[in-house]
Write an enzyme that holds these catalytic residues in place. Structure first.
Site, PDB file in Angstrom:
ATOM      1  N   GLU A   1      -8.355  67.662  65.730  1.00 42.00           N
ATOM      2  CA  GLU A   1      -8.022  68.184  64.401  1.00 42.00           C
ATOM      3  C   GLU A   1      -9.004  67.728  63.323  1.00 42.00           C
ATOM      4  OE1 GLU A   1      -3.888  67.268  63.702  1.00 42.00           O
ATOM      5  OE2 GLU A   1      -3.282  69.010  64.872  1.00 42.00           O
TER       6      GLU A   1
ATOM      7  N   GLU B   1      -1.432  72.672  70.826  1.00 39.49           N
ATOM      8  CA  GLU B   1      -0.359  71.701  70.583  1.00 39.49           C
ATOM      9  C   GLU B   1       0.810  72.399  69.911  1.00 39.49           C
ATOM     10  OE1 GLU B   1      -1.113  68.249  68.233  1.00 39.49           O
ATOM     11  OE2 GLU B   1      -2.994  67.802  69.248  1.00 39.49           O
TER      12      GLU B   1
HETATM   13  C1  GAL Z   1      -1.008  66.861  65.598  1.00 37.32           C
HETATM   14  C2  GAL Z   1      -1.953  65.857  66.213  1.00 37.32           C
HETATM   15  C3  GAL Z   1      -1.270  65.074  67.305  1.00 37.32           C
HETATM   16  C4  GAL Z   1       0.057  64.572  66.823  1.00 37.32           C
HETATM   17  C5  GAL Z   1       0.877  65.736  66.358  1.00 37.32           C
HETATM   18  C6  GAL Z   1       2.227  65.342  65.858  1.00 37.32           C
HETATM   19  O1  GAL Z   1      -1.439  67.324  64.380  1.00 37.32           O
HETATM   20  O2  GAL Z   1      -3.081  66.477  66.759  1.00 37.32           O
HETATM   21  O3  GAL Z   1      -2.092  63.992  67.658  1.00 37.32           O
HETATM   22  O4  GAL Z   1      -0.144  63.672  65.775  1.00 37.32           O
HETATM   23  O5  GAL Z   1       0.208  66.358  65.289  1.00 37.32           O
HETATM   24  O6  GAL Z   1       2.942  66.475  65.437  1.00 37.32           O
END
Ligand code: GAL
Length: 697
Positions: A151, A322
């Protein structure tokens, strides 16, 4: 569109952090992954301090073992470079590489993102760990994808950042006269006579300079991209066959122009976490997926086979990298996703072109800042609702492999421009309620609720396949953007422009002579004054609706009113207008209509443009998305209501492998994916004549 892998399967899995667990757990993990049909995991995202415990001393044995175990289990690996979280030793050795805020505070290690991406020591250390991983794993049979960093989205005001910013400005503006003009530095005595006087936009006594703020973000987008590209090139040099990606984070705080970045990744990967608890979560999910698909159209080349990429024609692919297994992050608390919701969110992404569904994270950690973040394997273990749903989702994704032969096609183009979103948030705008993402979301929501699919485009994208172009508060417009919109209209396209679109140039300087300078001729009007509304204020519109956030004094110069303001200083004046433009119609919204009114309006706009909804017979609350191609047509039906719903459709329901003979019954909160037989014809109807009458209430 084609699948990612030559076994045809969609991707399924998530972030896997073996460094947080003993080796015995790794074996259980692989067994559970196999049970859930997980076929891709992202390993090592935040593992730097375990990979390189001291400068230049590597401990990679544990990663060797994990990769071998995963490979033996038939699970592919997206191997991450861990550069989003340098180890404490790095920060102590290179305090100048720790980030500095706009108020000059140097931040400390003890969390993640503890670096300045313009600091030479950080960049060298990042290259070094990436090269070490590349040398060791570029030909490991488990590794199918490189996942660079995590990110990208940080900024910094340290001396390294400041020097790099100046170099970027010299490159972009050439000389100080140009910079002074772009930033309008005659205002408040900011005229620069030496590059050395130009700084990053540090904390100031009063409002900062809009041009400087915009350039600062552009600079960071380019700087972060350069940091990505140098890692990518190292990884690619070690094995040109392995594709490389980085996961995008969404939001207007992110100084990244994702559309531009897409040309540098082999796969557009997005992370998405809705923030609304109610139906808004589904709407946000649909928008995130449509954004990702739009970015992927800017992507470079190749789909991947099991061991590497194969050149293909057509747009790059994208993947939901994700998402949360059982959690919606809201302000102040987290909300547990109801049964079935995880699958609906995942399949909403797949419906819109994602190559699968990935999660943060595989197993919930016992400690650390995100100890209560949801996971496919929750704290309670695998004998849980969430894990059972994960197993079922794995089965479903396996049944859906064939949908990758279909592409989502839409006849509505919804424009988004990252820099416009940044500019609307700048201090000194006429309202602090202005929010480019919220305007994009409001227009998208209206289309979503009316059942129309749309593609998100950026200014300059080809528009020939679209009947309708929507510009929701796309604030900045240079001549090229204005020409792009004009060409669409001159080619007979329809247009809807909402307030504050095309008001300023790329540095935030207002186009003079009446708003919206870039489009007023096309729209047949001239806006003289703004009347921003308070957060709890509404204006009444003829037709029974209301407007929020904004209102304006609109003078008609050829356009006709569709709705007028009712009451107040604008009583009787135009609020929503339309203007006949050759074969098309150009509509203007001088306020943000309430959701019901916006939906009704966009239905009328789409009807005027000759468009039909994706599935006109889908009942309210059932989302319909179609992927189609030469090999067939697949209709995704997602029932977001708590009651069973019937949808007329004929084909095969792939998730239960059952024919749908004229009707499918979706369980409450359930999903069906229908291979349509026969494939339907396009959702475009003959263009009806413009009626010239106001819309019915
Ligand atoms: C994302 C991040 C992950 C984790 C997740 C939690 O933005 O890439 O590492 O922190 O959020 O929702």
């Amino acid at each position: 569109m084609v699948g990612m892998w030559d076994d045809g399967r969609l991707c399924y899995g998530g972030d896997y952090n073996p460094e947080q667990w003993p080796a015995a757990t790794w074996r259980e993990d692989v067994a559970l992954m196999r049970r859930a049909r997980v076929n891709l995991v992202t390993v090592g995202v935040f593992a730097w301090s375990r990979l390189e415990p001291a400068p230049g001393r590597y401990d990679l044995g544990w990663l060797d073992e994990v990769l071998d175990l995963l490979h033996d289990g038939g699970i592919r690996v997206a191997l991450a470079t861990p550069t989003a979280s340098p180890p404490p030793w790095f920060s102590l050795a290179h305090p100048d590489a720790l980030p500095v805020t706009a108020d000059g505070v140097r931040l400390h290690h003890g969390s993640r993102d503890t670096y300045c991406a313009a600091a030479p020591a950080y960049r060298a250390a990042a290259r070094s760990i990436a090269a070490t991983l590349a040398a060791r794993y570029a030909h490991h049979p488990a590794v199918a994808l490189w996942h660079v960093h995590n990110e990208y989205g940080t900024t910094c005001h340290c001396p390294h950042a400041e020097a790099a910013f100046r170099r970027w400005l010299v490159e972009h503006h050439g000389d100080l006269d140009t910079l002074n003009a772009a930033w309008a530095t005659s205002f408040w005595s900011q005229h620069y006579t030496d590059w050395a006087y130009v700084s990053t936009p540090r904390a100031t006594q009063y409002l900062g300079n809009p041009g400087q703020l915009l350039d600062f973000r552009r600079f960071w987008s380019d700087t972060l991209l350069a940091a990505y590209v140098e890692q990518r090139d190292l990884l690619t040099a070690a094995n040109p066959a392995l594709p490389v990606t980085t996961n995008y984070v969404l939001g207007d705080w992110v100084p990244v122009d994702h559309a531009r970045w897409a040309a540098e990744v082999d796969l557009v990967a997005v992370d998405h976490y809705p923030s609304a608890v109610d139906g808004g979560a589904e709407e946000q999910t649909a928008l995130a997926a449509d954004l990702a698909r739009g970015w992927a159209r800017h992507g470079r080349r190749r789909a991947t086979t099991r061991r590497g990429p194969a050149p293909v024609d057509g747009p790059a692919t994208w993947l939901l990298m994700e998402s949360a297994a059982s959690q919606i992050h809201t302000t102040g608390r987290s909300h547990t996703k109801e049964p079935g919701r995880m699958a609906r969110h995942s399949l909403s992404h797949v419906a819109r072109g994602s190559q699968g569904a990935m999660f943060f994270q595989w197993r919930a950690p016992a400690g650390g800042a995100e100890r209560f973040h949801s996971a496919l394997v929750p704290h309670t273990g695998p004998d849980t609702r969430v894990f059972r749903e994960a197993v079922r989702l794995g089965e479903h994704l396996d049944r859906l492999a064939e949908v990758t032969a279909g592409e989502v096609t839409a006849s509505v183009a919804l424009a988004f421009d990252a820099a416009s979103g940044w500019a609307l948030r700048h201090p000194g705008m006429p309202s602090t309620l202005l929010d480019g993402h919220a305007e994009l979301a409001a227009a998208h929501r209206a289309l979503w609720r009316a059942g129309y699919g749309c593609d998100v485009v950026v200014p300059g994208d080809p528009l020939d396949r679209y009947r309708l172009l929507v510009l929701p508060a796309v604030y900045l417009a240079d001549d090229a953007t204005a020409g792009w919109v004009r060409a669409h209209v001159e080619a007979g396209g329809h247009l809807l422009v909402s307030y504050l679109s095309g008001v300023a140039d790329p540095y935030g300087r207002v186009h003079l002579g009446g708003y919206p300078g870039a489009y007023r001729d096309l729209l047949g009007l001239r806006v003289e004054e703004f009347h921003p509304l308070a957060a709890d204020e509404q204006v009444l519109l003829s037709g029974g609706g209301t407007g929020q956030i904004w209102s304006e004094t609109v003078h008609l110069c050829g356009a006709e009113p569709v709705y007028t303001y009712v009451g107040g200083v604008l009583d009787g004046r135009p609020a929503v207008t339309r203007h006949r433009t050759g074969d098309g119609t150009a509509w203007y919204l001088s306020t943000r209509p309430d959701d019901r009114t916006y939906r009704r309006l966009l239905t009328e706009v789409a009807r005027t443009a000759g468009l039909a909804p994706v599935c006109p017979d889908a009942p309210p609350g059932v989302e319909a998305v179609r992927r189609a191609g030469e090999q067939g047509s697949w209709l995704f039906l997602l029932n977001h209501t708590d009651r069973p719903q019937r949808v007329p459709v004929t084909g095969v329901d792939l998730l239960i492998d059952t024919p749908a003979d004229g009707t499918v019954v979706l369980p409450a909160g359930g999903v069906a994916v229908i291979r349509e037989e026969p494939a339907p014809t396009a959702s475009v109807t003959a263009t009806p004549p413009m009626t010239g009458r106001p819309l019915p209430a």
